[in-house]
Enzyme design. Structure first.
Site, PDB file in Angstrom:
ATOM      1  N   ASP A  14       0.818  -1.224   0.000  1.00 26.31           N
ATOM      2  CA  ASP A  14       0.000   0.000   0.000  1.00 26.31           C
ATOM      3  C   ASP A  14       0.850   1.273   0.000  1.00 26.31           C
ATOM      4  O   ASP A  14       0.422   2.313   0.483  1.00 26.31           O
ATOM      5  CB  ASP A  14      -0.944   0.034   1.218  1.00 26.31           C
ATOM      6  CG  ASP A  14      -1.751  -1.232   1.369  1.00 26.31           C
ATOM      7  OD1 ASP A  14      -2.370  -1.652   0.379  1.00 26.31           O
ATOM      8  OD2 ASP A  14      -1.757  -1.826   2.469  1.00 26.31           O
ATOM      9  N   LYS A  17       2.772   2.121  -5.174  1.00 24.45           N
ATOM     10  CA  LYS A  17       3.588   1.638  -6.287  1.00 24.45           C
ATOM     11  C   LYS A  17       2.914   1.834  -7.638  1.00 24.45           C
ATOM     12  O   LYS A  17       3.580   2.083  -8.646  1.00 24.45           O
ATOM     13  CB  LYS A  17       3.923   0.158  -6.086  1.00 24.45           C
ATOM     14  CG  LYS A  17       4.761  -0.123  -4.855  1.00 24.45           C
ATOM     15  CD  LYS A  17       5.046  -1.593  -4.691  1.00 24.45           C
ATOM     16  CE  LYS A  17       3.806  -2.415  -4.397  1.00 24.45           C
ATOM     17  NZ  LYS A  17       3.155  -2.090  -3.115  1.00 24.45           N
ATOM     18  N   GLY A  41      -3.471  -4.244  -4.969  1.00 23.63           N
ATOM     19  CA  GLY A  41      -4.397  -3.170  -5.324  1.00 23.63           C
ATOM     20  C   GLY A  41      -3.627  -1.913  -5.656  1.00 23.63           C
ATOM     21  O   GLY A  41      -3.126  -1.240  -4.756  1.00 23.63           O
ATOM     22  N   HIS A  42      -3.474  -1.622  -6.930  1.00 24.95           N
ATOM     23  CA  HIS A  42      -2.710  -0.458  -7.359  1.00 24.95           C
ATOM     24  C   HIS A  42      -3.665   0.585  -7.936  1.00 24.95           C
ATOM     25  O   HIS A  42      -4.372   0.320  -8.907  1.00 24.95           O
ATOM     26  CB  HIS A  42      -1.657  -0.866  -8.390  1.00 24.95           C
ATOM     27  CG  HIS A  42      -0.602  -1.767  -7.835  1.00 24.95           C
ATOM     28  ND1 HIS A  42       0.376  -2.373  -8.593  1.00 24.95           N
ATOM     29  CD2 HIS A  42      -0.371  -2.171  -6.549  1.00 24.95           C
ATOM     30  CE1 HIS A  42       1.152  -3.099  -7.818  1.00 24.95           C
ATOM     31  NE2 HIS A  42       0.722  -2.996  -6.571  1.00 24.95           N
ATOM     32  N   GLN A 224       2.583  -6.015  -3.186  1.00 25.94           N
ATOM     33  CA  GLN A 224       2.774  -6.058  -1.730  1.00 25.94           C
ATOM     34  C   GLN A 224       4.050  -5.283  -1.342  1.00 25.94           C
ATOM     35  O   GLN A 224       4.372  -4.308  -1.984  1.00 25.94           O
ATOM     36  CB  GLN A 224       2.806  -7.511  -1.219  1.00 25.94           C
ATOM     37  CG  GLN A 224       1.485  -8.252  -1.320  1.00 25.94           C
ATOM     38  CD  GLN A 224       1.243  -8.859  -2.677  1.00 25.94           C
ATOM     39  OE1 GLN A 224       2.077  -9.538  -3.234  1.00 25.94           O
ATOM     40  NE2 GLN A 224       0.062  -8.618  -3.219  1.00 25.94           N
TER      41      GLN A 224
END
Length: 429
Positions: A14, A17, A41-42, A224
């Site tokens: 988080d 990235k 989740g990007h 991650q």
């Protein structure tokens, strides 16, 4: 020779990235996801529209770039096709012309999600608090040499035999847990329903990468964070893959000698789920960081735990991933604080630690040693130059650089795509 770039998170994920990779892709040709799955989740914000990506590389929003899902990724084909269709519905072009998937990717099936939920519920004393996407069990089958891989969908004759081998293992576990065994046809139907949609994207991606011209730049995109690495993270509260930068070579099938490793970290630190967190603030400070930073997981929707910046963990991440330089995100979340703190060491049992010990019982009892700096109480968001930042904000950045002995080359000043301060551009030019 063009420098390739590996982007990895330096904390527990988080870190931002997705935005960094998307921004870097403006001066790159290929972006490749090399590990993880749709537990990532990007989020990328373009013209006030937020795009949330899980499996797709963050380059997918730039039509002239090639996006690749590498062999190190655990692939939920149904989730990927849904992600592709969602982008197509808002006129983002996605197809086999700009997205390739390694033929070696292990496939996540419904039985993997069921197994993960089952075993997570059994771990009453030490819940990992996973995303329940089936990623861990998929990697287990890969290492156990019984996984169904993307290439297997091309041969229906051998597919049945491979499904039979897979079910021998999973149905034995299900029987022991008092669950009904799965029928072979159920799994075959699941695979056949997705095969025609996903197979057009299949390629021997390692070969395509190997044949790239020397002037082409690759961005290797990690998911991650380093502190969640299966070997080097806060085990057992970790993800199921290697998140450190060297794994980019394994998860892609190409080794790049001339490589810049860019570590991404927040100006504070957060964590989703259970596990040790020495600088966690279970107080008003933590609530402020949570509320101002909007710290809710992109994939899980769970609230992130929040704490002060931890230089000990950041230095450890630098060593583990051989970080070349750093991208700092969410500095603006600290704009309203009178005082900001940096953890510079840990105390436990009359001993000072300058690293995070591997023993879980010690990790849970470490007491952080803080250094306090004055806050800046001024707006940092949307700034485009380092000199435009408040003096105390610059001092905070400089102190982090001193402690980590690494240059902060990029500073993200808001979620928007182009809001970036560049302090060192040698590796992107």
């Amino acid at each position: 020779m063009t420098k390739h770039i590996t982007v990895v998170g330096m904390q527990w994920g988080d870190e931002g990235k997705g935005k960094i990779v998307d921004w870097l892709c403006n001066k790159a040709d290929v972006a490749l996801r090399f590990q993880g799955g749709n537990n990532a989740g990007h989020t990328i914000v373009i013209d006030d529209t937020a795009y949330k990506l899980n499996l797709l590389p963050s380059s997918i929003l730039r039509n002239d770039k090639l996006s690749i899902i590498g062999n190190g990724v655990a692939l939920d084909a149904s989730a990927l096709m849904m992600e592709i269709e969602n982008l197509k519905s808002v006129n983002i072009d996605v197809g086999p012309h700009n997205l390739l998937i390694s033929e070696n990717c292990p496939l996540i099936l419904n039985l993997h999600k069921q197994k993960e939920e089952l075993f997570e519920n059994l771990r009453e004393q030490q819940r990992i608090d996973t995303t329940n996407k089936g990623i861990g069990p998929c990697y287990e089958d890969k290492v156990g040499r019984r996984a169904i891989r993307l290439c297997d969908l091309q041969d229906h004759n051998t597919l049945r035999e491979k499904v039979s081998i897979l079910l021998q293992y999973h149905n034995t576990l299900r029987k022991g847990a008092g669950l009904q065994p799965l029928a072979q046809e159920e799994v075959i139907n699941e695979l056949e329903n997705i095969s025609q949609k996903i197979l057009p994207y299949l390629q021997a991606t390692w070969q395509i990468l190997d044949k790239l011209k020397p002037d082409k730049r690759i961005i290797f995109e990690g998911a991650q964070g380093i502190l969640l690495d299966i070997d080097h993270g806060t085990y057992p509260f970790v993800t199921s893959s290697n998140t450190i930068a060297p794994y980019a070579a394994v998860g892609s099938g190409i080794y790049c000698k001339d490589l810049h490793v860019l570590g991404v970290m927040k100006a504070y630190i957060t964590r989703v789920g259970n596990g040790p967190f020495p600088t966690e603030q279970k107080n008003e400070t933590g609530k402020l960081l949570f509320n101002i930073g909007k710290e809710v997981g992109t994939v899980s929707g769970r609230e992130r735990r929040c704490g002060w910046f931890d230089a000990v963990l950041a230095k450890q991440a630098i060593s583990l991933a051989k970080i070349s330089s750093i991208a700092l995100t969410k500095l603006d979340i600290l704009d309203s604080f009178d005082v900001v703190k940096i953890c510079t060491g840990y105390k436990f049992d009359n001993k000072i630690y300058d690293y995070l010990p591997a023993l879980s019982s010690v990790q849970q009892r470490l007491e952080p040693v803080y250094e306090e700096l004055p806050g800046w109480k001024k707006k940092t968001s949307d700034q485009s130059t380092l000199t435009g930042l408040p003096t105390n904000a610059r001092k905070y950045i400089e102190r982090i650089e001193e402690l980590l002995e690494k240059r902060i080359s990029l500073i993200s000043t808001s979620p928007k795509r182009d809001n970036m301060i560049v302090t060192d551009s040698h590796f992107i030019n």
